[in-house]
Write a protein that holds these residues in place. Sequence first.
Motif, PDB file in Angstrom:
ATOM      1  N   ASP A  47     -30.302 -62.643  59.051  1.00  0.00           N
ATOM      2  CA  ASP A  47     -29.690 -62.122  57.837  1.00  0.00           C
ATOM      3  C   ASP A  47     -28.949 -60.818  58.110  1.00  0.00           C
ATOM      4  OD1 ASP A  47     -29.117 -62.350  55.104  1.00  0.00           O
ATOM      5  OD2 ASP A  47     -31.200 -62.862  54.636  1.00  0.00           O
ATOM      6  N   TRP A  48     -27.992 -60.505  57.225  1.00  0.00           N
ATOM      7  CA  TRP A  48     -27.221 -59.256  57.287  1.00  0.00           C
ATOM      8  C   TRP A  48     -27.808 -58.300  56.265  1.00  0.00           C
ATOM      9  CZ3 TRP A  48     -22.702 -57.801  60.057  1.00  0.00           C
ATOM     10  CH2 TRP A  48     -22.097 -56.608  59.629  1.00  0.00           C
ATOM     11  N   PRO A  95     -28.342 -50.020  59.959  1.00  0.00           N
ATOM     12  CA  PRO A  95     -28.914 -48.848  60.626  1.00  0.00           C
ATOM     13  C   PRO A  95     -27.874 -48.179  61.504  1.00  0.00           C
ATOM     14  CG  PRO A  95     -29.637 -50.869  61.680  1.00  0.00           C
ATOM     15  CD  PRO A  95     -28.873 -51.285  60.466  1.00  0.00           C
ATOM     16  N   GLU A  96     -28.204 -47.014  62.003  1.00  0.00           N
ATOM     17  CA  GLU A  96     -27.259 -46.267  62.837  1.00  0.00           C
ATOM     18  C   GLU A  96     -26.839 -47.066  64.054  1.00  0.00           C
ATOM     19  OE1 GLU A  96     -26.965 -41.966  65.224  1.00  0.00           O
ATOM     20  OE2 GLU A  96     -28.625 -42.384  63.858  1.00  0.00           O
ATOM     21  N   LEU A 129     -26.074 -52.731  66.285  1.00  0.00           N
ATOM     22  CA  LEU A 129     -26.576 -53.909  66.981  1.00  0.00           C
ATOM     23  C   LEU A 129     -27.941 -54.330  66.455  1.00  0.00           C
ATOM     24  CD1 LEU A 129     -25.653 -53.267  70.722  1.00  0.00           C
ATOM     25  CD2 LEU A 129     -24.903 -55.190  69.325  1.00  0.00           C
ATOM     26  N   LEU A 130     -28.671 -53.381  65.882  1.00  0.00           N
ATOM     27  CA  LEU A 130     -30.027 -53.655  65.406  1.00  0.00           C
ATOM     28  C   LEU A 130     -30.051 -53.851  63.896  1.00  0.00           C
ATOM     29  CD1 LEU A 130     -32.031 -51.089  67.579  1.00  0.00           C
ATOM     30  CD2 LEU A 130     -31.200 -53.375  68.167  1.00  0.00           C
ATOM     31  N   GLY A 131     -28.942 -54.369  63.335  1.00  0.00           N
ATOM     32  CA  GLY A 131     -28.823 -54.514  61.892  1.00  0.00           C
ATOM     33  C   GLY A 131     -29.155 -55.882  61.356  1.00  0.00           C
ATOM     34  N   ASP A 186     -37.549 -51.697  63.692  1.00  0.00           N
ATOM     35  CA  ASP A 186     -38.810 -51.702  62.945  1.00  0.00           C
ATOM     36  C   ASP A 186     -39.592 -52.984  63.200  1.00  0.00           C
ATOM     37  OD1 ASP A 186     -38.086 -49.261  61.902  1.00  0.00           O
ATOM     38  OD2 ASP A 186     -37.466 -50.043  59.947  1.00  0.00           O
ATOM     39  N   LEU A 187     -38.889 -54.089  63.300  1.00  0.00           N
ATOM     40  CA  LEU A 187     -39.550 -55.355  63.600  1.00  0.00           C
ATOM     41  C   LEU A 187     -40.133 -55.330  65.000  1.00  0.00           C
ATOM     42  CD1 LEU A 187     -39.985 -58.205  62.283  1.00  0.00           C
ATOM     43  CD2 LEU A 187     -37.964 -58.941  63.567  1.00  0.00           C
ATOM     44  N   TRP A 188     -39.365 -54.852  65.967  1.00  0.00           N
ATOM     45  CA  TRP A 188     -39.819 -54.825  67.355  1.00  0.00           C
ATOM     46  C   TRP A 188     -41.060 -53.958  67.550  1.00  0.00           C
ATOM     47  CZ3 TRP A 188     -34.386 -53.847  69.936  1.00  0.00           C
ATOM     48  CH2 TRP A 188     -33.644 -55.041  69.887  1.00  0.00           C
TER      49      TRP A 188
END
Length: 267
Positions: free
Chosen positions: A198-199, A204-205, A208-210, A245-247
Amino acid sequence: MTRFSFNQATANRWPIPDLVAGCVAAGVTRVGLWREQVADFGLEKTAALVKDAGLEVTSLCRGGFFQTPTWYEENSRAIAEAHTLGAPVLVLVSGGLPPGSRDVDAARRHVGEAIGRLVPATVEAGVQLAIEPLHPMFASDRCVVSTLGQALDLAAPYPAEAVGVVVDTYHVWWDDTVWAQIGRAGRERRIACFQAADWITPLPEGVLLGRGLPGAGCVELRRFREAVDAAGYTGPVEVEVFHADLWARPGAEILADTIAAYEAHVA
């Protein structure tokens, strides 16, 4: 769950032995792997571990980055690694503009020509190259292929069993031509890989981690799954999410939440 595949990137801090054990415990039978983590654990060890656990490797990520001087050697290695792992698909992220260049058209032409040079090796290995378009915000440095239509045009000169495309919802959800291009990809038998994420807004800043788990953002994920199904794709559905946050969470929790999100918003 028969089509669900857990992409390693979703829990990228989970060591490969724990990833494999966690998938087996959860009843997950398919995984998408990444070359860096495989190399860290060992190619042959990973291949044996996955096979012994009865897991199917649905894709290996990634090849590409054709603007680098060693692109041919690196992609040749990636094809061989996919073959060793039993992965039928090698995902290609094309790479951005060469240093000092502003000529995006020339960069795309080079991608097509480079893929052509790899076709004999990939046919021999029984691995399908899969061109992945990335969101246009990555065009300068990561991927000059921004739409599914561009990816299909680059694949067109080559046999479908050798070169296909990736439909990644995070990267193509914004494109008003994507539904027609999914239909085209189906007619041309080019859908090699379907990935769901999902988008989320705000990004986030580190853009790539969005990515978010299915249901966390604004993408019509089930519509995409139904569209690739209607186009004739019957293969795995990988969930591939990059988010810090997931990682940071335990791998087993990530997997459980990924399965729940997939069932609620994709399947």
